[in-house]
Design a protein around this motif. Structure first.
Motif, PDB file in Angstrom:
ATOM      1  N   GLU A 177      10.367 -61.531 104.584  1.00 13.11           N
ATOM      2  CA  GLU A 177       9.633 -60.927 103.460  1.00 13.11           C
ATOM      3  C   GLU A 177       8.810 -59.728 103.927  1.00 13.11           C
ATOM      4  O   GLU A 177       8.729 -58.700 103.248  1.00 13.11           O
ATOM      5  CB  GLU A 177       8.732 -61.965 102.804  1.00 13.11           C
ATOM      6  CG  GLU A 177       9.459 -62.950 101.898  1.00 13.11           C
ATOM      7  CD  GLU A 177       8.545 -64.043 101.381  1.00 13.11           C
ATOM      8  OE1 GLU A 177       7.327 -63.964 101.649  1.00 13.11           O
ATOM      9  OE2 GLU A 177       9.045 -64.975 100.724  1.00 13.11           O
ATOM     10  N   SER A 178       8.175 -59.857 105.084  1.00 14.08           N
ATOM     11  CA  SER A 178       7.349 -58.759 105.590  1.00 14.08           C
ATOM     12  C   SER A 178       8.197 -57.541 105.949  1.00 14.08           C
ATOM     13  O   SER A 178       7.697 -56.409 105.953  1.00 14.08           O
ATOM     14  CB  SER A 178       6.538 -59.219 106.803  1.00 14.08           C
ATOM     15  OG  SER A 178       7.332 -59.371 107.966  1.00 14.08           O
ATOM     16  N   ILE A 179       9.459 -57.761 106.252  1.00 14.67           N
ATOM     17  CA  ILE A 179      10.355 -56.659 106.605  1.00 14.67           C
ATOM     18  C   ILE A 179      10.909 -55.985 105.353  1.00 14.67           C
ATOM     19  O   ILE A 179      10.893 -54.752 105.231  1.00 14.67           O
ATOM     20  CB  ILE A 179      11.504 -57.161 107.505  1.00 14.67           C
ATOM     21  CG1 ILE A 179      10.944 -57.699 108.826  1.00 14.67           C
ATOM     22  CG2 ILE A 179      12.505 -56.043 107.773  1.00 14.67           C
ATOM     23  CD1 ILE A 179      11.961 -58.416 109.689  1.00 14.67           C
ATOM     24  N   GLU A 218      18.024 -50.860 108.096  1.00 11.07           N
ATOM     25  CA  GLU A 218      19.129 -51.766 108.358  1.00 11.07           C
ATOM     26  C   GLU A 218      18.506 -52.994 109.015  1.00 11.07           C
ATOM     27  O   GLU A 218      17.887 -52.882 110.069  1.00 11.07           O
ATOM     28  CB  GLU A 218      20.151 -51.122 109.290  1.00 11.07           C
ATOM     29  CG  GLU A 218      21.260 -52.074 109.719  1.00 11.07           C
ATOM     30  CD  GLU A 218      22.167 -51.469 110.761  1.00 11.07           C
ATOM     31  OE1 GLU A 218      23.398 -51.470 110.558  1.00 11.07           O
ATOM     32  OE2 GLU A 218      21.651 -50.993 111.802  1.00 11.07           O
ATOM     33  N   ILE A 219      18.649 -54.147 108.372  1.00 12.25           N
ATOM     34  CA  ILE A 219      17.994 -55.370 108.849  1.00 12.25           C
ATOM     35  C   ILE A 219      19.062 -56.331 109.340  1.00 12.25           C
ATOM     36  O   ILE A 219      19.880 -56.818 108.554  1.00 12.25           O
ATOM     37  CB  ILE A 219      17.150 -56.014 107.730  1.00 12.25           C
ATOM     38  CG1 ILE A 219      16.137 -55.003 107.177  1.00 12.25           C
ATOM     39  CG2 ILE A 219      16.444 -57.266 108.257  1.00 12.25           C
ATOM     40  CD1 ILE A 219      15.484 -55.435 105.877  1.00 12.25           C
ATOM     41  N   ASP A 275       7.044 -64.526 113.588  1.00  5.67           N
ATOM     42  CA  ASP A 275       5.906 -63.639 113.332  1.00  5.67           C
ATOM     43  C   ASP A 275       6.141 -62.847 112.049  1.00  5.67           C
ATOM     44  O   ASP A 275       7.159 -63.005 111.378  1.00  5.67           O
ATOM     45  CB  ASP A 275       5.709 -62.685 114.521  1.00  5.67           C
ATOM     46  CG  ASP A 275       5.451 -63.420 115.822  1.00  5.67           C
ATOM     47  OD1 ASP A 275       4.843 -64.512 115.785  1.00  5.67           O
ATOM     48  OD2 ASP A 275       5.857 -62.913 116.878  1.00  5.67           O
ATOM     49  N   TRP A 276       5.216 -61.967 111.719  1.00  3.79           N
ATOM     50  CA  TRP A 276       5.425 -61.072 110.578  1.00  3.79           C
ATOM     51  C   TRP A 276       4.742 -59.741 110.848  1.00  3.79           C
ATOM     52  O   TRP A 276       3.898 -59.637 111.736  1.00  3.79           O
ATOM     53  CB  TRP A 276       4.942 -61.710 109.279  1.00  3.79           C
ATOM     54  CG  TRP A 276       3.450 -61.782 109.070  1.00  3.79           C
ATOM     55  CD1 TRP A 276       2.685 -60.911 108.347  1.00  3.79           C
ATOM     56  CD2 TRP A 276       2.536 -62.777 109.563  1.00  3.79           C
ATOM     57  NE1 TRP A 276       1.361 -61.303 108.350  1.00  3.79           N
ATOM     58  CE2 TRP A 276       1.248 -62.452 109.089  1.00  3.79           C
ATOM     59  CE3 TRP A 276       2.680 -63.909 110.368  1.00  3.79           C
ATOM     60  CZ2 TRP A 276       0.104 -63.199 109.387  1.00  3.79           C
ATOM     61  CZ3 TRP A 276       1.551 -64.668 110.671  1.00  3.79           C
ATOM     62  CH2 TRP A 276       0.288 -64.312 110.189  1.00  3.79           C
ATOM     63  N   ILE A 277       5.129 -58.713 110.106  1.00  4.72           N
ATOM     64  CA  ILE A 277       4.638 -57.366 110.374  1.00  4.72           C
ATOM     65  C   ILE A 277       3.852 -56.820 109.185  1.00  4.72           C
ATOM     66  O   ILE A 277       4.027 -57.247 108.043  1.00  4.72           O
ATOM     67  CB  ILE A 277       5.789 -56.411 110.735  1.00  4.72           C
ATOM     68  CG1 ILE A 277       6.809 -56.294 109.603  1.00  4.72           C
ATOM     69  CG2 ILE A 277       6.477 -56.894 112.013  1.00  4.72           C
ATOM     70  CD1 ILE A 277       7.961 -55.339 109.910  1.00  4.72           C
TER      71      ILE A 277
END
Length: 338
Positions: free
Chosen positions: A28-30, A39-40, A98-100
């Motif tokens: 979600e954070s990405i 591009e994920i 983690d998250w960003i």
């Protein structure tokens, strides 16, 4: 200075293994980044839990996401799998537990382009396991001032312990990896074995003192649970880096790199004591003995007068058999949240 591409593709690689509890928050954070030309690549590294299904569901919800599934090969192998399939001009790795921050990509990319820097290194927050507590990391207090550095200047900061090796703490232009740099397989502490090569290859490294990443402090993580493999990986990469530094950056960075080497060799001895019951039978004492010899060699090469005070205190405590005290201090530092 190279021409700036208006809207470059950024590839974000997420190696995934046994993190179903945290994966949605990470992804979600990405997908909610303020910069959307992404591009994920979700790399399911043979995860035994429900991560594979979660990856596939995300791929159906967002066209920028590709779910990749492979047999388990470890963190380095999963990152390399993503790098080899990346199409972006820039590459960024995120750990799946983690998250960003929403503006991480936009901020780091903007700085990279404005300053023509192949790498942008930034600060991070420490977070509790459930994510309810978030604070600026302890490492932020020694993070370098904002600015563009040469490879040599950046390596000095790394070896002076001003910044850490974490793969998620930097955005990298793809051409740096294209020089043949990949994460080493078969050892833990793979970030240690990669960051210095990227710094060396980059045309410049920009240090951005802004906390753009949220690192979850988990008691059962690789860094949270010390092990024989972690200790052996540390010593393995230190010896490789020592040779590299002597070939490319001595005498100018001799004092910084050898003190770095002593610091982490001492850390490996302390971690070994902490995890001594997890060593294979008969191998703990051998590991400690051989690592102490490496410490002595580096002190002799550097000269006692050039050893930092912190290193002298730590090494003295090790050779005076004060391991229980060092162990308590180490565990308090590694497990501290707020």
């Amino acid at each position: 200075m190279e021409a700036v591409q208006a809207n470059p593709l950024v590839t974000i690689i997420v190696p995934i293994y046994n993190v179903e509890r945290y994966l949605d928050t990470c992804v979600e954070s990405i997908v909610n980044q303020t910069y959307d030309h992404l591009e994920i690549l979700l790399v399911d590294d043979g995860s035994p839990d429900d991560c594979g299904r979660i990856c596939d569901e995300w791929a159906t919800r967002d066209s920028r996401i590709t779910a990749l599934h492979k047999p388990n090969g470890g963190l380095s192998d999963a990152r390399n799998y993503g790098i080899d399939r990346a199409h972006g001009e820039y590459i960024y790795c995120v750990d799946s537990d983690d998250w960003i921050q929403p503006n991480l990509v936009e901020r780091a990319l903007s700085v990279a382009q404005q300053t023509d820097s192949d790498m942008v290194v930034f600060e991070y927050n420490s977070a509790s396991d459930d994510g309810s507590l978030v604070r600026l990391s302890d490492d932020a207090g020694k993070f370098p001032t904002k600015g563009r550095r040469t490879s040599e200047q950046a390596l000095k900061l790394l070896w002076d312990d001003k910044v850490q090796n974490f793969a998620w703490s930097y955005l990298v232009r793809r051409r740096v990896y294209d020089a043949g740099i990949r994460f080493p397989k078969g050892y833990l502490m793979e970030d240690m074995g990669t960051a210095y090569l990227l710094y060396n290859q980059a045309n410049a490294v920009y240090f951005l003192p802004e906390p753009l990443y949220n690192y979850r402090v988990r008691p059962n993580s690789i860094l949270g649970v010390k092990s024989q493999a972690m200790c052996e990986g540390t010593v393995h990469f230190i010896q490789i880096i020592d040779v590299f530094a002597k070939q490319h950056y001595f005498p100018q960075l001799r004092v910084s790199e050898l003190n770095w080497s002593i610091r982490y060799l001492s850390g490996a001895v302390i971690w070994a004591y902490e995890s001594r019951k997890r060593f294979r039978p008969g191998e703990y004492r051998s590991f400690v003995s051989s690592t102490k010899k490496l410490i002595k060699q580096r002190i002799k090469e550097l000269g006692v007068r050039n050893v930092t005070r912190t290193n002298l205190v730590k090494v003295s405590a090790i050779f005076l058999h004060c391991m229980p005290i060092l162990d308590v201090v180490s565990q308090r530092r590694s497990g501290r949240m707020l």
